[in-house]
Design a protein around this motif. Structure first.
Motif, PDB file in Angstrom:
ATOM      1  N   ASN A  67       0.827  -1.211   0.000  1.00 18.65           N
ATOM      2  CA  ASN A  67       0.000   0.000   0.000  1.00 18.65           C
ATOM      3  C   ASN A  67       0.860   1.260   0.000  1.00 18.65           C
ATOM      4  O   ASN A  67       0.463   2.307  -0.507  1.00 18.65           O
ATOM      5  CB  ASN A  67      -0.965  -0.001   1.183  1.00 18.65           C
ATOM      6  CG  ASN A  67      -0.262   0.127   2.522  1.00 18.65           C
ATOM      7  OD1 ASN A  67       0.841  -0.373   2.704  1.00 18.65           O
ATOM      8  ND2 ASN A  67      -0.908   0.774   3.470  1.00 18.65           N
ATOM      9  N   SER A  92      -7.712   1.071  -7.915  1.00 22.07           N
ATOM     10  CA  SER A  92      -6.999  -0.126  -8.356  1.00 22.07           C
ATOM     11  C   SER A  92      -6.350  -0.878  -7.208  1.00 22.07           C
ATOM     12  O   SER A  92      -5.970  -2.049  -7.359  1.00 22.07           O
ATOM     13  CB  SER A  92      -5.935   0.244  -9.398  1.00 22.07           C
ATOM     14  OG  SER A  92      -4.911   1.034  -8.828  1.00 22.07           O
ATOM     15  N   LEU A  94      -7.769  -2.045  -4.661  1.00 19.91           N
ATOM     16  CA  LEU A  94      -8.640  -3.161  -4.282  1.00 19.91           C
ATOM     17  C   LEU A  94      -8.383  -4.383  -5.146  1.00 19.91           C
ATOM     18  O   LEU A  94      -8.494  -5.521  -4.683  1.00 19.91           O
ATOM     19  CB  LEU A  94     -10.109  -2.734  -4.384  1.00 19.91           C
ATOM     20  CG  LEU A  94     -10.513  -1.511  -3.551  1.00 19.91           C
ATOM     21  CD1 LEU A  94     -11.968  -1.163  -3.788  1.00 19.91           C
ATOM     22  CD2 LEU A  94     -10.266  -1.778  -2.077  1.00 19.91           C
ATOM     23  N   GLY A  95      -8.032  -4.152  -6.402  1.00 17.28           N
ATOM     24  CA  GLY A  95      -7.816  -5.267  -7.328  1.00 17.28           C
ATOM     25  C   GLY A  95      -6.576  -6.079  -7.027  1.00 17.28           C
ATOM     26  O   GLY A  95      -6.475  -7.243  -7.422  1.00 17.28           O
ATOM     27  N   VAL A  96      -5.619  -5.484  -6.326  1.00 21.36           N
ATOM     28  CA  VAL A  96      -4.374  -6.202  -5.987  1.00 21.36           C
ATOM     29  C   VAL A  96      -4.303  -6.476  -4.488  1.00 21.36           C
ATOM     30  O   VAL A  96      -3.241  -6.790  -3.951  1.00 21.36           O
ATOM     31  CB  VAL A  96      -3.134  -5.405  -6.444  1.00 21.36           C
ATOM     32  CG1 VAL A  96      -3.066  -5.334  -7.948  1.00 21.36           C
ATOM     33  CG2 VAL A  96      -3.132  -4.005  -5.836  1.00 21.36           C
ATOM     34  N   ARG A  97      -5.459  -6.331  -3.822  1.00 19.68           N
ATOM     35  CA  ARG A  97      -5.576  -6.654  -2.397  1.00 19.68           C
ATOM     36  C   ARG A  97      -4.659  -5.809  -1.513  1.00 19.68           C
ATOM     37  O   ARG A  97      -4.124  -6.284  -0.518  1.00 19.68           O
ATOM     38  CB  ARG A  97      -5.310  -8.148  -2.158  1.00 19.68           C
ATOM     39  CG  ARG A  97      -6.301  -9.062  -2.860  1.00 19.68           C
ATOM     40  CD  ARG A  97      -6.008 -10.517  -2.595  1.00 19.68           C
ATOM     41  NE  ARG A  97      -6.962 -11.374  -3.274  1.00 19.68           N
ATOM     42  CZ  ARG A  97      -6.920 -12.717  -3.247  1.00 19.68           C
ATOM     43  NH1 ARG A  97      -5.965 -13.336  -2.559  1.00 19.68           N
ATOM     44  NH2 ARG A  97      -7.827 -13.426  -3.885  1.00 19.68           N
ATOM     45  N   CYS A  98      -4.480  -4.572  -1.907  1.00 22.75           N
ATOM     46  CA  CYS A  98      -3.761  -3.626  -1.062  1.00 22.75           C
ATOM     47  C   CYS A  98      -4.778  -2.872  -0.208  1.00 22.75           C
ATOM     48  O   CYS A  98      -5.833  -2.462  -0.712  1.00 22.75           O
ATOM     49  CB  CYS A  98      -2.959  -2.634  -1.907  1.00 22.75           C
ATOM     50  SG  CYS A  98      -1.368  -3.257  -2.479  1.00 22.75           S
ATOM     51  N   VAL A  99      -4.455  -2.716   1.051  1.00 18.54           N
ATOM     52  CA  VAL A  99      -5.379  -2.050   1.960  1.00 18.54           C
ATOM     53  C   VAL A  99      -5.308  -0.538   1.732  1.00 18.54           C
ATOM     54  O   VAL A  99      -4.231   0.065   1.815  1.00 18.54           O
ATOM     55  CB  VAL A  99      -5.026  -2.359   3.434  1.00 18.54           C
ATOM     56  CG1 VAL A  99      -5.966  -1.601   4.368  1.00 18.54           C
ATOM     57  CG2 VAL A  99      -5.105  -3.851   3.685  1.00 18.54           C
ATOM     58  N   ARG A 100      -6.453   0.043   1.427  1.00 16.19           N
ATOM     59  CA  ARG A 100      -6.512   1.496   1.272  1.00 16.19           C
ATOM     60  C   ARG A 100      -6.660   2.119   2.651  1.00 16.19           C
ATOM     61  O   ARG A 100      -7.688   1.970   3.311  1.00 16.19           O
ATOM     62  CB  ARG A 100      -7.676   1.885   0.361  1.00 16.19           C
ATOM     63  CG  ARG A 100      -7.687   3.364   0.026  1.00 16.19           C
ATOM     64  CD  ARG A 100      -8.517   3.662  -1.198  1.00 16.19           C
ATOM     65  NE  ARG A 100      -9.904   3.310  -1.059  1.00 16.19           N
ATOM     66  CZ  ARG A 100     -10.814   3.550  -2.004  1.00 16.19           C
ATOM     67  NH1 ARG A 100     -10.459   4.122  -3.131  1.00 16.19           N
ATOM     68  NH2 ARG A 100     -12.066   3.192  -1.818  1.00 16.19           N
TER      69      ARG A 100
END
Length: 241
Positions: A67, A92, A94-100
């Protein structure tokens, strides 16, 4: 990593690029932390394209992005007022499973603020809890400031209330933006109500805040003026010790 972190802190992107090239020549494996440190220097130098390019490069290098990589790129875009790029990067994640997190959301909101996109800024604030991103003071301030710039006092007040419901610690910037939004639209009663509220909540206010806002709102009550002056004097005295 230590060298790269120093480059990031001081914006020495040329040195960071040279170190990356040396690591590549010696077949030293890099990771997302090293790349973030490198792009951080580019971001400080205003080279937002590099930060975005690195995000596209990481999958090619089979390096899972963090992130912090996205945050660096979003912040770089926000600094340049590129709100479309900032929002695209934020989504984007969310698409790579990074926590916003709060930082990435606040940076995207700041990008919207710079271009007066107050509707998008408010939408981002409203979606933060659903995405498990803690709404912080910076995010709320950016959103309320955007409403203030657009003279959207209704939205500014709604965001101020939402911040209170989410237990966000409002500061003098939060209240000043909401007050100014009401002032611009002639809503002096609402502005005065917000001014009184920040005093009741015992918000840590700069010495000049209460006097200047009180004067703007036409507060002529001698007791209030004297009280504000005494408080500002005491705060100035405490700051000098």
């Amino acid at each position: 990593s230590t060298v790269m972190a120093s480059c990031k802190a001081h914006g020495r992107w040329q040195i960071a690029a040279a170190v990356l090239e040396l690591m590549s020549c010696r077949s030293v494996r890099t990771n997302a932390v090293v790349w973030d440190a490198a792009t951080g220097g580019c971001s400080k130098a205003g080279l937002w394209q590099v930060s975005v390019a690195v995000l596209l490069l990481l999958p090619v290098l089979t390096v899972p992005p963090l992130n912090t990589n996205y945050n660096t790129a979003i912040s770089a875009c926000a600094t340049r007022g590129l709100w479309q790029h900032a929002l695209s990067l934020s989504r984007s994640m969310l698409g790579v499973r990074c926590v916003r997190d709060a930082f990435s959301a606040a940076s995207a909101i700041a990008a919207c603020q710079s271009k007066g996109r107050w509707q998008l800024a408010l939408h981002l604030v409203s979606t933060m809890p659903r995405l498990s991103a803690a709404v912080n003071t910076v995010a709320c301030n950016a959103a309320i400031s955007t409403c203030e710039q657009a003279s959207e006092w209704h939205s500014a007040l709604a965001t101020l209330r939402a911040a209170a419901n989410l237990s966000v610690q409002a500061d003098h910037i939060t209240f000043n933006s909401a007050i100014t939004a009401c002032e611009k639209c002639g809503q002096l009663d609402n502005a005065l109500e917000i001014f009184c509220l920040c005093q009741e909540l015992d918000v840590n206010l700069p010495p000049s805040f209460q006097i200047s806002v009180g004067a703007r709102l036409g507060l002529n009550d001698p007791t209030i003026i004297q009280g504000n002056f005494v408080q500002a004097t005491l705060q100035l005295g405490a700051a000098q010790h």
